[in-house]
Write a protein that holds these residues in place. Structure first.
Motif, PDB file in Angstrom:
ATOM      1  N   PRO A 157       0.947  -0.960  -0.005  1.00 55.91           N
ATOM      2  CA  PRO A 157       0.022  -0.331   0.007  1.00 55.91           C
ATOM      3  C   PRO A 157       1.213   1.388   0.353  1.00 55.91           C
ATOM      4  O   PRO A 157       0.311   2.362  -0.667  1.00 55.91           O
ATOM      5  CB  PRO A 157      -1.044  -0.107   1.322  1.00 55.91           C
ATOM      6  CG  PRO A 157      -0.820  -1.605   1.424  1.00 55.91           C
ATOM      7  CD  PRO A 157       0.448  -2.026   0.925  1.00 55.91           C
ATOM      8  N   VAL A 158       1.638   1.187   0.573  1.00 52.92           N
ATOM      9  CA  VAL A 158       3.082   2.110   0.200  1.00 52.92           C
ATOM     10  C   VAL A 158       3.276   3.193  -1.127  1.00 52.92           C
ATOM     11  O   VAL A 158       3.070   3.451  -0.855  1.00 52.92           O
ATOM     12  CB  VAL A 158       4.233   1.977   1.141  1.00 52.92           C
ATOM     13  CG1 VAL A 158       4.977   3.320   0.971  1.00 52.92           C
ATOM     14  CG2 VAL A 158       4.173   1.747   2.864  1.00 52.92           C
ATOM     15  N   LEU A 159       3.461   1.425  -1.812  1.00 58.69           N
ATOM     16  CA  LEU A 159       4.120   1.990  -2.948  1.00 58.69           C
ATOM     17  C   LEU A 159       3.015   2.297  -4.058  1.00 58.69           C
ATOM     18  O   LEU A 159       3.242   3.001  -4.418  1.00 58.69           O
ATOM     19  CB  LEU A 159       4.230   0.770  -3.684  1.00 58.69           C
ATOM     20  CG  LEU A 159       5.538   0.382  -3.283  1.00 58.69           C
ATOM     21  CD1 LEU A 159       6.360  -1.266  -3.329  1.00 58.69           C
ATOM     22  CD2 LEU A 159       6.976   0.977  -3.533  1.00 58.69           C
ATOM     23  N   LEU A 160       1.785   1.951  -3.593  1.00 61.33           N
ATOM     24  CA  LEU A 160       0.716   2.328  -3.724  1.00 61.33           C
ATOM     25  C   LEU A 160      -0.101   4.087  -3.860  1.00 61.33           C
ATOM     26  O   LEU A 160       0.092   4.309  -5.231  1.00 61.33           O
ATOM     27  CB  LEU A 160      -0.371   1.428  -3.474  1.00 61.33           C
ATOM     28  CG  LEU A 160      -1.046  -0.383  -4.529  1.00 61.33           C
ATOM     29  CD1 LEU A 160      -2.074  -0.687  -3.504  1.00 61.33           C
ATOM     30  CD2 LEU A 160      -1.253   0.249  -6.034  1.00 61.33           C
ATOM     31  N   ARG A 161      -0.110   4.067  -2.704  1.00 62.47           N
ATOM     32  CA  ARG A 161       0.000   5.317  -2.437  1.00 62.47           C
ATOM     33  C   ARG A 161       0.611   6.523  -2.965  1.00 62.47           C
ATOM     34  O   ARG A 161       0.807   7.596  -3.521  1.00 62.47           O
ATOM     35  CB  ARG A 161       0.571   5.793  -0.965  1.00 62.47           C
ATOM     36  CG  ARG A 161      -1.083   5.034  -0.772  1.00 62.47           C
ATOM     37  CD  ARG A 161      -1.285   6.167   0.619  1.00 62.47           C
ATOM     38  NE  ARG A 161      -0.353   5.346   1.786  1.00 62.47           N
ATOM     39  CZ  ARG A 161       0.033   3.913   2.696  1.00 62.47           C
ATOM     40  NH1 ARG A 161      -1.021   3.784   2.658  1.00 62.47           N
ATOM     41  NH2 ARG A 161       0.877   3.454   3.466  1.00 62.47           N
ATOM     42  N   ALA A 162       2.353   5.619  -3.180  1.00 64.12           N
ATOM     43  CA  ALA A 162       2.933   6.763  -4.228  1.00 64.12           C
ATOM     44  C   ALA A 162       2.893   6.943  -5.435  1.00 64.12           C
ATOM     45  O   ALA A 162       3.057   8.172  -5.714  1.00 64.12           O
ATOM     46  CB  ALA A 162       4.484   5.915  -3.986  1.00 64.12           C
ATOM     47  N   VAL A 163       3.177   5.832  -6.078  1.00 56.81           N
ATOM     48  CA  VAL A 163       2.322   6.202  -7.393  1.00 56.81           C
ATOM     49  C   VAL A 163       0.856   6.863  -7.410  1.00 56.81           C
ATOM     50  O   VAL A 163       0.893   7.427  -8.929  1.00 56.81           O
ATOM     51  CB  VAL A 163       2.019   4.391  -7.247  1.00 56.81           C
ATOM     52  CG1 VAL A 163       1.396   3.698  -8.148  1.00 56.81           C
ATOM     53  CG2 VAL A 163       2.738   4.046  -9.330  1.00 56.81           C
ATOM     54  N   GLU A 164       0.098   6.607  -6.832  1.00 56.46           N
ATOM     55  CA  GLU A 164      -1.307   7.364  -7.092  1.00 56.46           C
ATOM     56  C   GLU A 164      -1.001   8.844  -6.931  1.00 56.46           C
ATOM     57  O   GLU A 164      -1.680   9.647  -6.994  1.00 56.46           O
ATOM     58  CB  GLU A 164      -2.602   7.188  -6.440  1.00 56.46           C
ATOM     59  CG  GLU A 164      -2.471   5.505  -6.603  1.00 56.46           C
ATOM     60  CD  GLU A 164      -3.960   5.082  -6.017  1.00 56.46           C
ATOM     61  OE1 GLU A 164      -3.535   4.990  -4.294  1.00 56.46           O
ATOM     62  OE2 GLU A 164      -4.310   3.791  -6.103  1.00 56.46           O
ATOM     63  N   ARG A 165       0.205   9.464  -5.424  1.00 52.07           N
ATOM     64  CA  ARG A 165      -0.554  10.408  -5.076  1.00 52.07           C
ATOM     65  C   ARG A 165       0.946  10.964  -5.316  1.00 52.07           C
ATOM     66  O   ARG A 165       0.495  12.421  -5.043  1.00 52.07           O
ATOM     67  CB  ARG A 165      -0.590  10.811  -3.413  1.00 52.07           C
ATOM     68  CG  ARG A 165      -1.683   9.962  -2.873  1.00 52.07           C
ATOM     69  CD  ARG A 165      -1.921  10.051  -1.143  1.00 52.07           C
ATOM     70  NE  ARG A 165      -2.940   8.839  -0.993  1.00 52.07           N
ATOM     71  CZ  ARG A 165      -3.553   8.738   0.056  1.00 52.07           C
ATOM     72  NH1 ARG A 165      -2.380   9.349   0.921  1.00 52.07           N
ATOM     73  NH2 ARG A 165      -4.565   8.091   0.145  1.00 52.07           N
ATOM     74  N   LEU A 166       2.282  10.716  -4.799  1.00 50.94           N
ATOM     75  CA  LEU A 166       2.692  11.772  -5.494  1.00 50.94           C
ATOM     76  C   LEU A 166       3.402  12.918  -6.365  1.00 50.94           C
ATOM     77  O   LEU A 166       3.744  13.538  -6.818  1.00 50.94           O
ATOM     78  CB  LEU A 166       4.260  11.095  -4.862  1.00 50.94           C
ATOM     79  CG  LEU A 166       4.369  10.583  -3.948  1.00 50.94           C
ATOM     80  CD1 LEU A 166       5.844   9.241  -3.423  1.00 50.94           C
ATOM     81  CD2 LEU A 166       4.836  11.789  -2.280  1.00 50.94           C
ATOM     82  N   PRO A 167       3.270  11.554  -7.725  1.00 54.35           N
ATOM     83  CA  PRO A 167       3.757  12.476  -8.741  1.00 54.35           C
ATOM     84  C   PRO A 167       3.003  14.192  -9.094  1.00 54.35           C
ATOM     85  O   PRO A 167       3.298  15.236  -9.279  1.00 54.35           O
ATOM     86  CB  PRO A 167       2.966  11.754  -9.953  1.00 54.35           C
ATOM     87  CG  PRO A 167       3.297  10.088  -9.261  1.00 54.35           C
ATOM     88  CD  PRO A 167       2.923  10.509  -7.920  1.00 54.35           C
ATOM     89  N   GLU A 168       1.726  13.871  -8.448  1.00 57.19           N
ATOM     90  CA  GLU A 168       1.053  15.513  -8.585  1.00 57.19           C
ATOM     91  C   GLU A 168       1.505  16.198  -7.785  1.00 57.19           C
ATOM     92  O   GLU A 168       1.286  17.631  -7.992  1.00 57.19           O
ATOM     93  CB  GLU A 168      -0.580  15.150  -8.494  1.00 57.19           C
ATOM     94  CG  GLU A 168      -1.113  15.108  -6.790  1.00 57.19           C
ATOM     95  CD  GLU A 168      -1.842  14.103  -6.882  1.00 57.19           C
ATOM     96  OE1 GLU A 168      -2.861  14.808  -5.668  1.00 57.19           O
ATOM     97  OE2 GLU A 168      -3.076  14.060  -7.744  1.00 57.19           O
ATOM     98  N   GLN A 169       2.289  16.150  -6.706  1.00 57.13           N
ATOM     99  CA  GLN A 169       3.171  16.938  -5.831  1.00 57.13           C
ATOM    100  C   GLN A 169       4.040  17.422  -6.465  1.00 57.13           C
ATOM    101  O   GLN A 169       4.792  18.211  -5.626  1.00 57.13           O
ATOM    102  CB  GLN A 169       3.384  16.480  -4.336  1.00 57.13           C
ATOM    103  CG  GLN A 169       1.844  15.887  -3.963  1.00 57.13           C
ATOM    104  CD  GLN A 169       1.593  15.089  -2.273  1.00 57.13           C
ATOM    105  OE1 GLN A 169       2.361  16.053  -1.470  1.00 57.13           O
ATOM    106  NE2 GLN A 169       0.995  13.823  -2.157  1.00 57.13           N
TER     107      GLN A 169
END
Length: 202
Positions: A157-169
């Protein structure tokens, strides 16, 4: 041109203190990313170098609390900034740049809002380090040795959150472009995990 002696002292210190030792690789990769992202920008490379190499001191074993309950409440940033103010001048780092280093470290995490070019560079580069194959390696190596991630099911789930949320930041255009293949690689990796393990991942 010879690099300042204080830079050698910083690298030597982090090389000795990084624990577990695989954490050492993050620092040189992070600084290299800031150089790529920052090409053509005006910024103080001394500040970025010091911040990139020192920013995670407070997460190393021996610097963070050993007690799990204390560790759960631990904020490594104030500790790291305090150590920077103590150690960097001792090694010859210009005192007039200490606050800029502190500011970059203070705002280097994705949820932060950097206010300087140096801080923005560091934060974007640090986000990139959480994506792609390197992001996967850095997360998976914690399984079984970090109390938060006893099994793969806790770290995916940590990796899922990274790929879903980090690029837009990510703030800088160069960093956004560098993120694209990293995001694609991490998505493919996560899809492969789901395809191969389904609900049976432990």
């Amino acid at each position: 041109m010879n690099k300042p002696a204080w830079r050698e002292s910083v690298v030597e210190y982090i090389g000795a203190e990084a624990a577990p030792h695989d954490k050492f690789g993050h620092q040189p990769r992070l600084y290299a990313l800031t150089r790529i992202i920052g090409e053509g920008m005006e910024y103080d490379d001394d500040v970025v170098f010091a911040a990139a190499w020192m920013h995670d001191l407070g997460v190393f074993l021996g610097h963070r609390p050993a007690d799990p309950e204390e560790l759960a409440r631990w904020n490594h940033v104030p500790y790291t900034i305090a150590r920077c103010r103590e150690f960097l001048p001792r090694w010859g780092f210009p005192r007039e740049k200490l606050e800029a280093v502190a500011e970059a470290i203070r705002t280097h995490q994705p949820h932060d809002s950097p206010l300087t070019a140096e801080a923005t560079l560091l934060r974007d580069a640090d986000i990139l380090e959480q994506l792609g194959a390197i992001g996967a390696l850095r997360a998976l190596v914690k399984v079984g040795r970090d109390t938060r991630y006893p099994t793969y099911s806790q770290v995916v789930p940590v990796l899922l959150r990274a790929v879903e949320r980090l690029p837009e930041q990510i703030r800088l255009e160069k960093a956004r472009k560098l993120a694209q293949p990293k995001v694609a690689a991490l998505k493919a990796f996560l899809e492969a995990i789901h395809s191969e393990a389904g609900e049976l991942l432990f």
